[in-house]
Design an enzyme around this catalytic site. Structure first.
Site, mmCIF file in Angstrom:
data_model
loop_
_atom_site.group_PDB
_atom_site.id
_atom_site.type_symbol
_atom_site.label_atom_id
_atom_site.label_comp_id
_atom_site.label_asym_id
_atom_site.label_seq_id
_atom_site.Cartn_x
_atom_site.Cartn_y
_atom_site.Cartn_z
ATOM 1 N N TYR A 1 4.280 -8.530 2.888
ATOM 2 C CA TYR A 1 4.712 -10.002 2.604
ATOM 3 C C TYR A 1 3.333 -10.674 3.065
ATOM 4 O O TYR A 1 2.860 -10.761 3.931
ATOM 5 C CB TYR A 1 5.978 -10.576 3.757
ATOM 6 C CG TYR A 1 6.298 -11.713 3.304
ATOM 7 C CD1 TYR A 1 7.275 -12.052 2.287
ATOM 8 C CD2 TYR A 1 6.287 -12.959 4.015
ATOM 9 C CE1 TYR A 1 8.125 -13.096 2.163
ATOM 10 C CE2 TYR A 1 6.630 -14.188 3.760
ATOM 11 C CZ TYR A 1 7.706 -14.276 2.766
ATOM 12 O OH TYR A 1 8.331 -15.522 2.400
ATOM 13 N N SER B 1 7.198 -2.550 4.829
ATOM 14 C CA SER B 1 7.748 -3.821 5.166
ATOM 15 C C SER B 1 8.276 -4.699 3.898
ATOM 16 O O SER B 1 8.967 -3.957 3.006
ATOM 17 C CB SER B 1 6.863 -5.098 5.745
ATOM 18 O OG SER B 1 7.299 -6.110 6.158
ATOM 19 N N GLN B 2 7.616 -5.740 3.286
ATOM 20 C CA GLN B 2 8.080 -6.048 1.986
ATOM 21 C C GLN B 2 7.860 -5.056 0.961
ATOM 22 O O GLN B 2 8.623 -4.785 0.048
ATOM 23 C CB GLN B 2 7.212 -7.345 1.585
ATOM 24 C CG GLN B 2 7.463 -7.900 0.061
ATOM 25 C CD GLN B 2 6.617 -8.788 -0.127
ATOM 26 O OE1 GLN B 2 7.009 -10.156 -0.568
ATOM 27 N NE2 GLN B 2 5.293 -8.720 -0.701
ATOM 28 N N ASP C 1 11.830 -3.941 16.290
ATOM 29 C CA ASP C 1 11.398 -4.681 15.298
ATOM 30 C C ASP C 1 12.281 -5.831 15.081
ATOM 31 O O ASP C 1 13.222 -5.756 14.609
ATOM 32 C CB ASP C 1 11.355 -3.781 14.206
ATOM 33 C CG ASP C 1 10.592 -4.400 13.085
ATOM 34 O OD1 ASP C 1 10.543 -5.580 13.001
ATOM 35 O OD2 ASP C 1 10.329 -3.625 11.808
ATOM 36 N N HIS D 1 7.269 -4.673 14.577
ATOM 37 C CA HIS D 1 7.045 -4.522 13.156
ATOM 38 C C HIS D 1 5.688 -3.798 12.946
ATOM 39 O O HIS D 1 6.006 -3.340 11.656
ATOM 40 C CB HIS D 1 7.308 -5.874 12.846
ATOM 41 C CG HIS D 1 7.567 -5.685 11.053
ATOM 42 N ND1 HIS D 1 8.464 -4.992 10.508
ATOM 43 C CD2 HIS D 1 6.795 -6.038 10.133
ATOM 44 C CE1 HIS D 1 8.270 -5.128 9.326
ATOM 45 N NE2 HIS D 1 7.409 -5.963 8.883
#
Length: 324
Positions: free
Chosen positions: A92, A186-187, A272, A302
């Site tokens: 992200y 993640s993203q 996370d 994260h």
């Protein structure tokens, strides 16, 4: 932050309550059909980076709406025969950055295709792909752009770009299209799950600490961005909860995971707060493939496994890409 989500012994039995739209498949078939009405027009321009161990190409291809999307394509230097390819998606706020930041997979002997994320790349790792599509009222960030209607939602464009990125990577003559992996964190892990559900013949996927999963739980469990962008939107747009959750249901990694067919490696971290572990398990537990595994990092946020997870991927993925 200590453990805040479900304990580890409950996560393997957790099931998301995200409701799949009845027309989910039709929505995506129509979306991808519209994108494929445009010529892919994948162009690979050699770049002199000063690196001697790899050959680098500046990529442009037609994504959603035929709009140009950038990327990098990296090969082991002097490649003459088709190689398996790893297609990577970015976290992200990040962009494709510079070529020398993408050397891992060429050094394993694979082709490596990195997709720039439209409209992003001004938080870290600069990007080069604009998003020319506007949206209605939105909270700063990307999570609520076009959230009033699934046809207008930002991630409809991103996920379409990602499918076209796989097609662009496979179009290169030095890629063995029958051995294609999708990968991201993640993203990028959420985009990877979308690709896993929309591209039926992938060889393997790796989805690390994935974002964009199990929206009903994520948006009410964590107060950390980016999920919190949705909460801030609803704080102002009172009463829009049902409409927002309907839009998000077309983009939930849980529903894409349920359509996955390739072997898969996931990861999660139990502290996370950005992508809570139950939301990751919501997608993992929906993934209907026997050859799947999840790495769990007990005391990490994260950042997940970081280099330890990279080492795990290096043990797991090459075996799938070179099998047979």
């Amino acid at each position: 932050m200590a453990l805040f989500d479900l304990p580890l012994d409950q996560l393997p039995s957790y099931r998301s309550r995200s409701t799949e739209p009845a027309d989910f498949d039709q929505f995506w078939e129509k979306t991808l059909g519209e994108a494929r009405s445009h010529d892919l027009d994948a162009r690979f321009e050699p770049v002199d980076t000063g690196l001697t161990g790899v050959d680098v190409f500046d990529v442009t291809f037609a994504g959603f709406g035929g709009q140009p999307v950038k990327g990098w394509f990296v090969l082991p230097a002097g490649t003459t025969e088709p190689l398996p390819v790893v297609v990577q998606f970015i976290g992200y706020g990040g962009g494709r950055s510079l070529p020398h930041t993408h050397l891992l997979w060429a050094n394993t002997g694979f082709a490596h295709f990195v997709m720039d994320t439209r409209g992003q790349g001004s938080t870290w790792g600069g990007g080069d792909t604009p998003d020319p599509v506007g949206s209605g009222p939105a909270v700063p960030g990307y999570m609520t752009r076009g959230i009033q209607d699934p046809h207008d939602y930002y991630y409809r464009r991103v996920f379409t770009d990602a499918v076209r990125a796989v097609e662009a990577a496979r179009s290169h003559p030095l890629v063995d299209a029958t051995r294609t992996a999708a990968l991201g964190a993640s993203q990028g892990g959420g985009i990877t799950l979308a690709v896993a559900g929309l591209v039926p013949d992938l060889t393997a996927i790796v989805s690390d600490v994935p974002f964009l999963c199990d929206f009903p739980r994520a948006t009410t469990l964590t107060d950390r961005d980016p999920y919190r962008e949705i909460g801030r939107y609803l704080k102002t747009h009172r009463g829009a909860d049902a409409d927002v959750q309907r839009t998000l249901s077309y983009f939930d990694g849980v529903h894409f995971a349920a359509r996955g067919r390739a072997p898969a490696l996931f990861s999660t971290a139990l502290e996370d707060q950005t992508c809570p572990p139950s939301t990751v398990y919501g997608a993992f537990n929906a993934y209907p493939v026997e050859d799947k595994a999840i790495e769990v990092y007990t005391f990490n946020d994260h950042e997940g496994g970081g280099p330890y997870q990279e080492a795990a991927i290096l043990r797991w993925l090459p075996k799938r890409l070179t099998a047979g």
